[in-house]
Design a protein around this motif. Structure first.
Motif, mmCIF file in Angstrom:
data_model
loop_
_atom_site.group_PDB
_atom_site.id
_atom_site.type_symbol
_atom_site.label_atom_id
_atom_site.label_comp_id
_atom_site.label_asym_id
_atom_site.label_seq_id
_atom_site.Cartn_x
_atom_site.Cartn_y
_atom_site.Cartn_z
ATOM 1 N N TYR A 67 0.835 -1.190 0.000
ATOM 2 C CA TYR A 67 0.000 0.000 0.000
ATOM 3 C C TYR A 67 0.877 1.249 0.000
ATOM 4 C CZ TYR A 67 -3.447 -3.440 1.525
ATOM 5 O OH TYR A 67 -4.254 -4.546 1.606
ATOM 6 N N PRO A 68 0.448 2.324 -0.693
ATOM 7 C CA PRO A 68 1.237 3.569 -0.707
ATOM 8 C C PRO A 68 0.991 4.412 0.530
ATOM 9 C CG PRO A 68 -0.681 3.810 -2.105
ATOM 10 C CD PRO A 68 -0.705 2.380 -1.606
ATOM 11 N N TYR A 69 0.687 3.784 1.630
ATOM 12 C CA TYR A 69 0.488 4.414 2.938
ATOM 13 C C TYR A 69 0.613 3.309 3.977
ATOM 14 C CZ TYR A 69 -4.128 2.422 2.045
ATOM 15 O OH TYR A 69 -5.139 1.556 1.724
ATOM 16 N N LEU A 70 0.790 3.690 5.221
ATOM 17 C CA LEU A 70 0.839 2.701 6.301
ATOM 18 C C LEU A 70 -0.584 2.447 6.768
ATOM 19 C CD1 LEU A 70 2.773 1.026 8.026
ATOM 20 C CD2 LEU A 70 2.767 2.885 9.708
ATOM 21 N N PRO A 71 -1.119 1.250 6.544
ATOM 22 C CA PRO A 71 -2.507 0.990 6.923
ATOM 23 C C PRO A 71 -2.748 1.224 8.410
ATOM 24 C CG PRO A 71 -1.674 -0.746 5.499
ATOM 25 C CD PRO A 71 -0.495 0.099 5.885
ATOM 26 N N PRO A 72 -3.954 1.665 8.779
ATOM 27 C CA PRO A 72 -4.279 1.901 10.193
ATOM 28 C C PRO A 72 -4.032 0.655 11.041
ATOM 29 C CG PRO A 72 -6.002 2.771 8.777
ATOM 30 C CD PRO A 72 -5.085 1.987 7.890
ATOM 31 N N HIS A 73 -3.559 0.895 12.236
ATOM 32 C CA HIS A 73 -3.312 -0.165 13.230
ATOM 33 C C HIS A 73 -2.160 -1.085 12.845
ATOM 34 C CE1 HIS A 73 -7.117 1.298 14.680
ATOM 35 N NE2 HIS A 73 -7.771 0.822 13.636
ATOM 36 N N THR A 74 -1.406 -0.723 11.817
ATOM 37 C CA THR A 74 -0.205 -1.489 11.460
ATOM 38 C C THR A 74 0.994 -0.794 12.084
ATOM 39 O OG1 THR A 74 -1.158 -2.219 9.360
ATOM 40 C CG2 THR A 74 1.226 -2.353 9.586
ATOM 41 N N THR A 75 1.546 -1.395 13.108
ATOM 42 C CA THR A 75 2.688 -0.791 13.806
ATOM 43 C C THR A 75 4.012 -1.408 13.397
ATOM 44 O OG1 THR A 75 2.401 -2.341 15.653
ATOM 45 C CG2 THR A 75 1.273 -0.213 15.807
ATOM 46 N N ARG A 76 3.979 -2.619 12.875
ATOM 47 C CA ARG A 76 5.212 -3.292 12.469
ATOM 48 C C ARG A 76 5.074 -3.842 11.051
ATOM 49 N NH1 ARG A 76 8.931 -4.590 16.604
ATOM 50 N NH2 ARG A 76 8.749 -2.965 18.179
ATOM 51 N N PRO A 77 5.168 -2.982 10.038
ATOM 52 C CA PRO A 77 5.099 -3.493 8.665
ATOM 53 C C PRO A 77 6.248 -4.443 8.393
ATOM 54 C CG PRO A 77 5.868 -1.227 8.686
ATOM 55 C CD PRO A 77 5.428 -1.533 10.077
ATOM 56 N N LYS A 78 6.031 -5.363 7.495
ATOM 57 C CA LYS A 78 7.037 -6.374 7.195
ATOM 58 C C LYS A 78 8.065 -5.876 6.175
ATOM 59 C CE LYS A 78 4.657 -8.862 9.967
ATOM 60 N NZ LYS A 78 3.717 -7.844 10.413
ATOM 61 N N GLU A 79 7.667 -4.881 5.355
ATOM 62 C CA GLU A 79 8.583 -4.340 4.357
ATOM 63 C C GLU A 79 8.200 -2.903 4.042
ATOM 64 O OE1 GLU A 79 10.337 -5.377 -0.137
ATOM 65 O OE2 GLU A 79 8.629 -6.501 0.670
ATOM 66 N N CYS A 80 9.212 -2.087 3.798
ATOM 67 C CA CYS A 80 9.010 -0.716 3.345
ATOM 68 C C CYS A 80 9.802 -0.545 2.053
ATOM 69 C CB CYS A 80 9.477 0.298 4.389
ATOM 70 S SG CYS A 80 9.370 2.022 3.848
ATOM 71 N N LYS A 81 9.119 -0.140 0.988
ATOM 72 C CA LYS A 81 9.765 0.056 -0.304
ATOM 73 C C LYS A 81 9.724 1.531 -0.682
ATOM 74 C CE LYS A 81 9.050 -2.734 -3.805
ATOM 75 N NZ LYS A 81 8.417 -3.392 -5.000
ATOM 76 N N LYS A 82 10.881 2.093 -1.027
ATOM 77 C CA LYS A 82 10.964 3.470 -1.494
ATOM 78 C C LYS A 82 11.294 3.497 -2.971
ATOM 79 C CE LYS A 82 12.416 5.747 2.803
ATOM 80 N NZ LYS A 82 13.491 6.536 3.455
ATOM 81 N N LEU A 83 10.673 4.425 -3.672
ATOM 82 C CA LEU A 83 10.989 4.674 -5.067
ATOM 83 C C LEU A 83 11.713 6.011 -5.150
ATOM 84 C CD1 LEU A 83 7.647 3.684 -6.843
ATOM 85 C CD2 LEU A 83 9.531 2.218 -6.091
ATOM 86 N N TYR A 84 12.917 5.989 -5.709
ATOM 87 C CA TYR A 84 13.738 7.187 -5.849
ATOM 88 C C TYR A 84 13.842 7.566 -7.322
ATOM 89 C CZ TYR A 84 15.587 7.112 -1.038
ATOM 90 O OH TYR A 84 15.739 7.165 0.323
ATOM 91 N N LEU A 85 13.663 8.861 -7.605
ATOM 92 C CA LEU A 85 13.931 9.374 -8.945
ATOM 93 C C LEU A 85 15.430 9.623 -9.077
ATOM 94 C CD1 LEU A 85 13.042 10.526 -11.695
ATOM 95 C CD2 LEU A 85 12.770 12.743 -10.561
ATOM 96 N N ILE A 86 16.028 9.068 -10.134
ATOM 97 C CA ILE A 86 17.463 9.209 -10.370
ATOM 98 C C ILE A 86 17.671 9.888 -11.720
ATOM 99 C CG2 ILE A 86 19.615 7.960 -10.783
ATOM 100 C CD1 ILE A 86 18.806 5.977 -8.727
ATOM 101 N N ARG A 87 18.444 10.964 -11.708
ATOM 102 C CA ARG A 87 18.715 11.685 -12.952
ATOM 103 C C ARG A 87 19.785 10.946 -13.748
ATOM 104 N NH1 ARG A 87 18.868 17.876 -10.746
ATOM 105 N NH2 ARG A 87 20.224 16.895 -9.215
ATOM 106 N N LEU A 88 19.509 10.763 -15.034
ATOM 107 C CA LEU A 88 20.455 10.102 -15.936
ATOM 108 C C LEU A 88 21.238 11.152 -16.708
ATOM 109 C CD1 LEU A 88 18.435 7.133 -17.482
ATOM 110 C CD2 LEU A 88 20.425 6.973 -15.986
#
Length: 269
Positions: A160-181
């Motif tokens: 999910y693109p947000y931390l769901p309510p009542h979720t205190t310990r997510p199993k994974e966090c994924k970040k998307l970074y914009l990289i200039r070429l």
């Protein structure tokens, strides 16, 4: 007996400290895009996927969580242009699914250096291609800004693109970074994968083919003003610009060794 909610399966380790979301937000929202012809693409030794199935991938996530807590994953959004329309570079693995370059990070390493190492594993040139990189700086990764942050609350495929309510310990966090070429960048993809340049209009609202994360990229990228540069380095167009050129479409840039047992093409969850 009532079942234990998945989120109650808490690790005894505290969540790792990561960079705040705004740590890489830009001062300027204008990005220059260079044409595909400015880059060199090649292949290198195959890199088999660690997990042959989604079930195996989730099982390895459980093992990581038990040992280290939440898993951190970083992926790169690399954008160039063809006929003055933005294209996102992404990998197609075993002709089965699409994903952005990047991967999960070792738990004992800082986020950005570990992320750059992952990108080098996937895309840094080797052999004769590496001699075309004139300086070390030209092969560094210019991380411009954070585009999005997705959470996996349970040991399931859904993110999910947000931390769901009542979720205190997510199993994974994924970040998307914009990289200039920068112009002249040399990229080399493992030969069992394909490196594709996918136009934004192909990604938009196309969850059936690319999944929710990749199909959301046009939304994330709409915050920027794009300047399209030609092969001589001159700005020749900018967004919103004109209509999409009929020649614009997905292009295979490198790789594509045929694999047995190819599955239906889909985006990564």
């Amino acid at each position: 007996m009532a079942s234990i909610p998945p989120d109650a399966q808490q690790s005894t380790l505290p969540p790792p400290t990561g960079l705040p979301f705004d740590a890489r937000q830009p001062d300027s929202d204008t990005i220059r895009l260079y044409p595909l012809s400015n880059y060199t693409f090649g292949t290198k030794e195959a890199q088999p996927e660690e997990d042959p199935s989604v079930k195996d991938r989730l099982r390895r996530l459980e093992e990581h969580y038990a040992q280290h807590g939440m898993r951190r994953t970083c992926e790169a959004v690399l954008v160039c242009h063809e006929h003055n329309h933005p294209h996102v570079l992404m990998l197609q693995i075993a002709n089965a699914f699409f994903k952005l370059p990047g991967d999960y990070l070792p738990p004992d390493q800082d986020e950005l250096p570990a992320f750059k190492n992952r990108l080098n594993d996937r895309l840094a040139p080797t052999g004769s291609l590496s001699t075309r990189a004139p300086t070390a700086e030209s092969q560094d990764w210019d991380i411009h800004s954070t585009l999005a942050q997705w959470y996996r609350p349970n040991f399931e495929t859904f993110m999910y693109p947000y931390l769901p309510p009542h979720t205190t310990r997510p199993k994974e966090c994924k970040k998307l970074y914009l990289i200039r070429l920068p112009p002249g960048k040399v990229l080399s993809v493992p030969k069992n994968m394909k490196l594709l340049a996918v136009p934004l209009f192909e990604l938009y609202d196309n969850t059936a083919r690319y999944g929710p994360q990749l199909s959301a990229l046009p939304h994330y990228l709409s915050r920027y003003r794009w300047e399209f540069v030609d092969e001589e380095g001159k700005v020749v167009a900018w967004t919103p610009g004109g209509s999409v050129d009929e020649r614009v479409g997905t292009k295979v840039l490198a790789g594509g060794e045929k694999a047995a047992g190819d599955e239906e093409v889909r985006g990564e969850e």
